[in-house]
Design a protein around this motif. Sequence first.
Motif, PDB file in Angstrom:
ATOM      1  N   ASP A 166       0.760  -1.387  -0.089  1.00 42.49           N
ATOM      2  CA  ASP A 166       0.080   0.059   0.046  1.00 42.49           C
ATOM      3  C   ASP A 166       0.840   1.322  -0.087  1.00 42.49           C
ATOM      4  O   ASP A 166       0.483   2.202   0.635  1.00 42.49           O
ATOM      5  CB  ASP A 166      -0.999  -0.077   1.234  1.00 42.49           C
ATOM      6  N   GLY A 167       1.872   1.099  -0.780  1.00 38.20           N
ATOM      7  CA  GLY A 167       2.872   2.476  -0.872  1.00 38.20           C
ATOM      8  C   GLY A 167       3.898   2.642   0.299  1.00 38.20           C
ATOM      9  O   GLY A 167       4.359   3.717   0.365  1.00 38.20           O
ATOM     10  N   LYS A 168       3.788   1.913   1.219  1.00 30.83           N
ATOM     11  CA  LYS A 168       4.876   1.939   2.149  1.00 30.83           C
ATOM     12  C   LYS A 168       5.777   0.950   2.289  1.00 30.83           C
ATOM     13  O   LYS A 168       5.329  -0.308   2.150  1.00 30.83           O
ATOM     14  CB  LYS A 168       4.031   2.157   3.461  1.00 30.83           C
ATOM     15  N   ASP A 169       6.964   1.103   2.504  1.00 27.03           N
ATOM     16  CA  ASP A 169       8.002  -0.029   2.701  1.00 27.03           C
ATOM     17  C   ASP A 169       7.843  -0.559   4.193  1.00 27.03           C
ATOM     18  O   ASP A 169       8.170   0.393   5.162  1.00 27.03           O
ATOM     19  CB  ASP A 169       9.330   0.589   2.283  1.00 27.03           C
ATOM     20  N   HIS A 170       8.290  -1.866   4.059  1.00 31.96           N
ATOM     21  CA  HIS A 170       8.134  -2.365   5.577  1.00 31.96           C
ATOM     22  C   HIS A 170       9.292  -3.427   5.464  1.00 31.96           C
ATOM     23  O   HIS A 170       9.635  -4.342   4.476  1.00 31.96           O
ATOM     24  CB  HIS A 170       6.879  -3.217   5.772  1.00 31.96           C
TER      25      HIS A 170
END
Length: 91
Positions: A68-72
């Motif tokens: 969802d557009g966020k790096d983890h």
Amino acid sequence: MRILQAKIKKPAQPRAKKPELTQIRLKQVLKYNPDTGVFKWRQDIGGRNDGDIAGTKRDDGRIVIRIDGKDHGANRLAWLYIRGEFPDGEV
């Protein structure tokens, strides 16, 4: 004769903060094998096919997965996948 009009810029609107990733959302998009530590995509999303291994290896060796557009970090996602919450601090 053309008349040029100056475009008036609207003030920038603050971006709405994306909700934090949940275990439910994580399990909607990824499958995790705790024996191998490998995440695989559960659906065809943005050029990724169902069953493809998820993540990109960074220069420092860490695996990062964008959801969802966020790096983890994959290590933090594994914790969330199994325990239902993100860890406090480093894993």
